[in-house]
Design a protein around this motif. Structure first.
Motif, PDB file in Angstrom:
ATOM      1  N   ILE A 151       0.840  -1.203   0.000  1.00 51.87           N
ATOM      2  CA  ILE A 151       0.000   0.000   0.000  1.00 51.87           C
ATOM      3  C   ILE A 151       0.875   1.252   0.000  1.00 51.87           C
ATOM      4  N   GLY A 152       1.965   1.195   0.764  1.00 49.06           N
ATOM      5  CA  GLY A 152       2.866   2.339   0.834  1.00 49.06           C
ATOM      6  C   GLY A 152       3.468   2.680  -0.513  1.00 49.06           C
ATOM      7  N   GLY A 153       3.796   1.655  -1.288  1.00 53.63           N
ATOM      8  CA  GLY A 153       4.348   1.904  -2.613  1.00 53.63           C
ATOM      9  C   GLY A 153       3.371   2.629  -3.513  1.00 53.63           C
ATOM     10  N   VAL A 154       2.097   2.268  -3.420  1.00 51.04           N
ATOM     11  CA  VAL A 154       1.061   2.927  -4.227  1.00 51.04           C
ATOM     12  C   VAL A 154       0.880   4.373  -3.783  1.00 51.04           C
ATOM     13  N   LEU A 155       0.813   4.587  -2.464  1.00 54.40           N
ATOM     14  CA  LEU A 155       0.616   5.941  -1.938  1.00 54.40           C
ATOM     15  C   LEU A 155       1.804   6.842  -2.265  1.00 54.40           C
ATOM     16  N   ALA A 156       3.010   6.274  -2.253  1.00 58.56           N
ATOM     17  CA  ALA A 156       4.204   7.065  -2.548  1.00 58.56           C
ATOM     18  C   ALA A 156       4.184   7.607  -3.968  1.00 58.56           C
ATOM     19  N   ALA A 157       3.497   6.892  -4.867  1.00 59.53           N
ATOM     20  CA  ALA A 157       3.390   7.376  -6.239  1.00 59.53           C
ATOM     21  C   ALA A 157       2.517   8.622  -6.321  1.00 59.53           C
ATOM     22  N   ILE A 158       1.633   8.784  -5.321  1.00 59.04           N
ATOM     23  CA  ILE A 158       0.782   9.984  -5.273  1.00 59.04           C
ATOM     24  C   ILE A 158       1.560  11.139  -4.664  1.00 59.04           C
ATOM     25  N   SER A 159       2.174  10.867  -3.500  1.00 63.45           N
ATOM     26  CA  SER A 159       2.969  11.866  -2.801  1.00 63.45           C
ATOM     27  C   SER A 159       3.839  11.168  -1.781  1.00 63.45           C
ATOM     28  N   ILE A 160       5.070  11.644  -1.598  1.00 61.38           N
ATOM     29  CA  ILE A 160       5.972  11.046  -0.624  1.00 61.38           C
ATOM     30  C   ILE A 160       5.458  11.270   0.799  1.00 61.38           C
ATOM     31  N   ARG A 161       4.571  12.252   0.978  1.00 63.91           N
ATOM     32  CA  ARG A 161       4.006  12.531   2.289  1.00 63.91           C
ATOM     33  C   ARG A 161       2.708  11.770   2.553  1.00 63.91           C
ATOM     34  N   ALA A 162       2.074  11.242   1.525  1.00 72.21           N
ATOM     35  CA  ALA A 162       0.775  10.588   1.676  1.00 72.21           C
ATOM     36  C   ALA A 162       0.793   9.413   2.667  1.00 72.21           C
ATOM     37  N   PRO A 163       1.821   8.557   2.659  1.00 73.53           N
ATOM     38  CA  PRO A 163       1.824   7.438   3.605  1.00 73.53           C
ATOM     39  C   PRO A 163       1.770   7.870   5.071  1.00 73.53           C
ATOM     40  N   PHE A 164       2.329   9.033   5.400  1.00 72.20           N
ATOM     41  CA  PHE A 164       2.284   9.509   6.777  1.00 72.20           C
ATOM     42  C   PHE A 164       0.833   9.729   7.221  1.00 72.20           C
ATOM     43  N   PHE A 165       0.038  10.308   6.360  1.00 68.57           N
ATOM     44  CA  PHE A 165      -1.352  10.603   6.716  1.00 68.57           C
ATOM     45  C   PHE A 165      -2.209   9.338   6.703  1.00 68.57           C
ATOM     46  N   PHE A 166      -1.871   8.404   5.827  1.00 69.44           N
ATOM     47  CA  PHE A 166      -2.571   7.118   5.843  1.00 69.44           C
ATOM     48  C   PHE A 166      -2.295   6.382   7.159  1.00 69.44           C
ATOM     49  N   TYR A 167      -1.030   6.396   7.592  1.00 66.82           N
ATOM     50  CA  TYR A 167      -0.656   5.761   8.861  1.00 66.82           C
ATOM     51  C   TYR A 167      -1.393   6.427  10.019  1.00 66.82           C
ATOM     52  N   ALA A 168      -1.452   7.761  10.016  1.00 64.51           N
ATOM     53  CA  ALA A 168      -2.172   8.466  11.073  1.00 64.51           C
ATOM     54  C   ALA A 168      -3.644   8.055  11.090  1.00 64.51           C
ATOM     55  N   PHE A 169      -4.227   7.886   9.900  1.00 61.53           N
ATOM     56  CA  PHE A 169      -5.635   7.469   9.820  1.00 61.53           C
ATOM     57  C   PHE A 169      -5.838   6.071  10.396  1.00 61.53           C
ATOM     58  N   THR A 170      -4.969   5.127  10.027  1.00 63.69           N
ATOM     59  CA  THR A 170      -5.134   3.767  10.558  1.00 63.69           C
ATOM     60  C   THR A 170      -4.919   3.743  12.070  1.00 63.69           C
ATOM     61  N   LEU A 171      -4.062   4.617  12.582  1.00 64.26           N
ATOM     62  CA  LEU A 171      -3.850   4.694  14.028  1.00 64.26           C
ATOM     63  C   LEU A 171      -5.088   5.237  14.736  1.00 64.26           C
ATOM     64  N   VAL A 172      -5.691   6.277  14.183  1.00 64.97           N
ATOM     65  CA  VAL A 172      -6.929   6.814  14.767  1.00 64.97           C
ATOM     66  C   VAL A 172      -8.008   5.739  14.775  1.00 64.97           C
ATOM     67  N   LEU A 173      -8.099   4.992  13.682  1.00 62.86           N
ATOM     68  CA  LEU A 173      -9.069   3.914  13.592  1.00 62.86           C
ATOM     69  C   LEU A 173      -8.777   2.841  14.635  1.00 62.86           C
ATOM     70  N   ALA A 174      -7.507   2.476  14.780  1.00 64.74           N
ATOM     71  CA  ALA A 174      -7.122   1.462  15.765  1.00 64.74           C
ATOM     72  C   ALA A 174      -7.418   1.928  17.186  1.00 64.74           C
ATOM     73  N   GLY A 175      -7.086   3.180  17.489  1.00 62.52           N
ATOM     74  CA  GLY A 175      -7.361   3.700  18.819  1.00 62.52           C
ATOM     75  C   GLY A 175      -8.845   3.741  19.119  1.00 62.52           C
ATOM     76  N   GLY A 176      -9.643   4.118  18.129  1.00 68.79           N
ATOM     77  CA  GLY A 176     -11.088   4.136  18.315  1.00 68.79           C
ATOM     78  C   GLY A 176     -11.649   2.751  18.577  1.00 68.79           C
ATOM     79  N   VAL A 177     -11.171   1.769  17.822  1.00 74.85           N
ATOM     80  CA  VAL A 177     -11.616   0.391  18.028  1.00 74.85           C
ATOM     81  C   VAL A 177     -11.273  -0.072  19.440  1.00 74.85           C
ATOM     82  N   GLY A 178     -10.046   0.221  19.881  1.00 78.20           N
ATOM     83  CA  GLY A 178      -9.629  -0.195  21.209  1.00 78.20           C
ATOM     84  C   GLY A 178     -10.438   0.450  22.306  1.00 78.20           C
ATOM     85  N   LEU A 179     -10.631   1.764  22.233  1.00 75.28           N
ATOM     86  CA  LEU A 179     -11.341   2.481  23.290  1.00 75.28           C
ATOM     87  C   LEU A 179     -12.819   2.096  23.354  1.00 75.28           C
TER      88      LEU A 179
END
Length: 395
Positions: A151-179
């Motif tokens: 997934i990171g390879g695909v996102l990097a083709a869009i922007s080198i910064r895009a994977p950072f925001f995708f990771y932040a999104f999955t973390l928010v999702l993970a934290g929400g699921v846990g809480l």
């Protein structure tokens, strides 16, 4: 017993692990490139990666006190939140120092999350299920880690910064699921034979706990050292193959490890902690010693698959032992257990690289293999009980 018979919290924690690992895996192809874009040296690029691990290692001893203060479930959510915010900030970084500091802050949150999640996992099951629970939780990390880089390879083709925001999104999702989905209040010990919030001094007196920690150290050393650091060089410089073959071999080995996790987890609960741990150490030690002698990619892949099978055992049995020793309590003993893996992951690559610079490759692989074989002998020398009687490895 199938995974559907495990407590809901085990399934929730495994889902959280998957989401965290997917996001982390997304960062793998792009983080070094992003750091390099600031015009820094290769050493500085490595420092960005090491900063996360170093701060995670330094924070881990404090996690037991944090868990007692705010509870494991809240500590898990806060830890994931810290990583999410620091990752999003890193994606917006305009300079190398900003990136370095924010990655270090992420390591603090990672330590909080990983220790609290492990305490919750061990507390949510009794000794008869800890092997399978550990296997399912490890499987979440493994599968997420396999999917993330693609997934990171695909996102990097869009922007080198895009994977950072995708990771932040999955973390928010993970934290929400846990809480939202973990038990309230935090699950407390399933085994009442262990003392509540056992101290490190109490658990360190037990040989089975020490063996679990040493196994975790050698696993981090050899997996991140000789395996991850030197196998890519072996493929290119010794076997004269394209780097793509390294990824293919690692992917096949990861599939073998994933398929082995649940059977190994059942064996940990039924056959016993000690035999599974000894078998895992032997499989990893012997296969890694043979890796530098592989004459072609096919046999190298076979050796990596055997290492993966051993790694499945090393991701379940030691964790189950720690749960047996603490009775599902004790943030500090769990943190110290995880610190051994972190320390091995920090020292292993440095040692493997230094040895490879001065000696033939088999020596670099062999040192880690000898460490694993030594721990297997120590493990074999301990007395055993049934898993239901405080675990298989007994002092």
């Amino acid at each position: 017993m199938s995974t559907t018979n495990l407590p809901r919290d085990v399934l929730v924690l495994s889902a959280v692990a998957f989401l965290v690992a997917v996001g982390f895996g997304v960062m793998v192809p792009v983080l070094p490139v992003f750091a390099r874009s600031f015009g820094v040296t290769q050493f500085a690029v490595g420092a960005v990666i090491s900063a996360f691990a170093l701060m995670r290692f330094m924070t881990s001893p404090l996690c037991g006190a944090i868990n007692r203060l705010i509870g494991e479930r809240v500590a898990l959510g806060v830890g994931i939140g810290i990583v999410a915010l620091s990752t999003a900030g890193a994606g917006l970084a305009q300079s190398y120092p900003q990136l370095l500091v924010l990655r270090g802050v992420g390591g603090i949150g990672s330590a909080m999350f990983s220790v609290s999640a492990m305490v919750l996992l061990l507390a949510s099951v009794d000794s008869s299920q800890r092997g399978r629970a550990s296997a399912l939780y490890s499987g979440g990390f493994l599968l997420g880690g396999m999917a993330g880089p693609a997934i990171g390879g695909v996102l990097a083709a869009i922007s080198i910064r895009a994977p950072f925001f995708f990771y932040a999104f999955t973390l928010v999702l993970a934290g929400g699921v846990g809480l939202m989905m973990l038990s309230r209040p935090s699950v407390r010990p399933a085994d009442h034979g262990g003392a509540r919030d056992m101290s490190l001094r109490q658990v360190w007196r037990q040989a089975r706990y020490r063996v679990a920690c040493w196994a975790n150290f050698t696993s981090g050393w050899q997996a991140q050292g000789a395996r991850s650091t030197l196998v890519p060089l072996l493929v290119v410089e010794v076997l004269n193959q394209e780097p793509t073959w390294t990824g293919i071999s690692f992917a096949i080995a990861a599939v073998a490890q994933a398929l082995a996790l649940q059977p190994v987890g059942r064996l940990t609960d039924t056959w016993g902690r000690k035999p599974v741990l000894v078998a895992g150490l032997l499989a990893c030690g012997v296969s890694s010693a043979l890796i530098p002698f592989a004459p072609n990619i096919a046999l190298l892949t076979v050796a990596l698959c055997v290492f993966g099978l051993g790694s499945a055992a090393l991701s379940t049995s030691p964790t189950a032992i720690v749960g047996d020793v603490t009775g599902g309590t004790g943030g500090t003993p769990v943190a110290v257990f995880q610190m051994h893996s972190d320390l091995g992951s920090i020292i292993g690559p440095l040692a493997a690289g230094a040895l490879a610079d001065s000696y033939p490759l088999p020596v670099a692989f062999g040192v880690g293999a000898v460490l694993m074989l030594a721990v297997s002998l120590l493990t074999a020398g301990t007395r055993t009980r049934l898993p239901g009687d405080e675990g298989s490895v007994q002092s």
